[in-house]
Design an enzyme around this catalytic site. Structure first.
Site, PDB file in Angstrom:
ATOM      1  N   LYS A   1      35.744  43.798  43.980  1.00 58.87           N
ATOM      2  CA  LYS A   1      37.001  44.087  44.136  1.00 58.87           C
ATOM      3  C   LYS A   1      37.617  45.246  45.110  1.00 58.87           C
ATOM      4  O   LYS A   1      38.494  45.185  45.599  1.00 58.87           O
ATOM      5  CB  LYS A   1      37.601  44.616  42.729  1.00 58.87           C
ATOM      6  CG  LYS A   1      37.539  43.404  41.784  1.00 58.87           C
ATOM      7  CD  LYS A   1      38.102  44.284  40.271  1.00 58.87           C
ATOM      8  CE  LYS A   1      38.318  42.742  39.332  1.00 58.87           C
ATOM      9  NZ  LYS A   1      39.036  43.316  38.067  1.00 58.87           N
TER      10      LYS A   1
ATOM     11  N   ASN B   1      32.790  44.279  36.450  1.00 62.12           N
ATOM     12  CA  ASN B   1      33.567  44.085  37.767  1.00 62.12           C
ATOM     13  C   ASN B   1      34.443  44.963  38.128  1.00 62.12           C
ATOM     14  O   ASN B   1      34.880  44.634  39.355  1.00 62.12           O
ATOM     15  CB  ASN B   1      33.973  42.574  37.648  1.00 62.12           C
ATOM     16  CG  ASN B   1      35.038  42.506  36.668  1.00 62.12           C
ATOM     17  OD1 ASN B   1      35.135  43.218  35.688  1.00 62.12           O
ATOM     18  ND2 ASN B   1      36.047  41.461  36.722  1.00 62.12           N
TER      19      ASN B   1
ATOM     20  N   ASP C   1      43.598  46.031  37.362  1.00 69.43           N
ATOM     21  CA  ASP C   1      42.613  44.733  36.733  1.00 69.43           C
ATOM     22  C   ASP C   1      43.510  44.197  35.604  1.00 69.43           C
ATOM     23  O   ASP C   1      44.666  44.833  35.139  1.00 69.43           O
ATOM     24  CB  ASP C   1      41.305  45.227  35.799  1.00 69.43           C
ATOM     25  CG  ASP C   1      40.691  44.409  35.073  1.00 69.43           C
ATOM     26  OD1 ASP C   1      40.413  43.065  35.654  1.00 69.43           O
ATOM     27  OD2 ASP C   1      40.364  44.483  33.714  1.00 69.43           O
TER      28      ASP C   1
ATOM     29  N   GLY D   1      39.628  39.255  38.248  1.00 76.66           N
ATOM     30  CA  GLY D   1      38.500  38.073  38.416  1.00 76.66           C
ATOM     31  C   GLY D   1      38.992  36.970  38.301  1.00 76.66           C
ATOM     32  O   GLY D   1      38.491  35.987  38.503  1.00 76.66           O
TER      33      GLY D   1
END
Length: 272
Positions: free
Chosen positions: A195, A221, A9, A44
């Site tokens: 994801k 997320n 991420d 994201g």
């Protein structure tokens, strides 16, 4: 050591609190790349605000944007595993028309490379750089194709009630995720996207077994990705629900090179 996939991420994980890559993080990820491991950005963010980070890392691997809605290999449009899932643009216009009713302050529809916004008065943020020329005012005349995702700006207190209303309005069409932090938003993508969908797609393509997948994250997320990975790692600054399901937690935060230090220890890296 056999090839591993390292799914990272960006915000709150790989980047520090100034949304920057540190020299140690760059050195660590490049070292793993040179060793033959697959370092993949899974974010994201849209590609337009993660492209520079990908280029600075100077890794040649696929990446995932929009929380799993877009999986691609930058500059390799022929990559066979690439995909993107569109969202019906009528949902965008419906949310646009219901802004006041729902308590939404701003609607941003994201295409692969272009942003369509209900107001050109965008917040100061790395996600919306002022010098970006790809912004257009949202209308039926400008948004002529289905977007990949829609970002809705709300107050943090209103996020969950708005999320529930949107899910009730389009129960079989959308997934809605919350982003906290300085600029709280909701992100709307097609149903059942997250994801882990992108991570599995890349891992399957390169025949990397699940037990060789490491994933790092900090927010809501990242939940599916951390749970899916053979070794899911929550940052020390992560939300508690993520820490609860992770296999491990970094000793240091994203602002203390937590990702880099963890990988250095895990792979026993040394630098000349």
């Amino acid at each position: 050591m056999s090839q591993h996939m390292i799914a990272i991420d960006l915000d709150g994980t790989t980047l520090n609190n100034q949304s920057k890559l540190t020299p140690l993080t760059i050195q660590t990820l490049q070292k793993l790349d040179h060793m033959g491991h697959l370092v993949c950005i899974v974010t994201g963010r849209p590609y337009r605000t993660s492209k520079e980070i990908y280029q600075v890392l100077n890794i040649v691997t696929p990446m995932v944007n929009f929380n799993g809605a877009y999986c691609h290999f930058p500059d390799r449009p022929e990559w066979l595993a690439s995909y993107y899932h569109e969202l019906d643009r009528e949902i965008v216009f419906d949310l646009f028309n219901r802004q006041d009713e729902l308590g939404i302050q701003l609607v941003c529809a994201e295409g692969k490379e272009r942003l369509y916004t209900s107001s050109m008065n965008l917040p100061e943020s790395p996600y919306y750089p002022a010098e970006d020329a790809s912004y257009q005012k949202l209308s039926r005349q400008t948004l002529i194709h289905n977007p990949i995702a829609v970002t809705l700006f709300t107050s943090e207190a209103d996020q969950i009630p708005i999320q529930k209303k949107i899910m009730a309005s389009y129960p079989n069409q959308v997934s809605v995720r919350t982003w906290g932090g300085e600029i709280p938003v909701l992100e709307v993508v097609s149903k059942n996207l997250h994801k882990a969908v992108g991570v599995k797609t890349i891992a399957d393509f390169y025949h990397i077994p699940r037990q060789n997948i490491l994933a790092f994250g900090d927010e809501d997320n990242d939940l599916e990705m951390i749970e899916f990975a053979g070794h899911g790692v929550a940052m020390s600054n992560a939300i508690q629900p993520l820490k609860d399901i992770a296999n491990d937690i970094t000793e240091h935060s994203n602002d203390q090179d937590g990702l880099a230090h963890y990988l250095i220890d895990y792979f026993n890296l040394s630098f000349n």
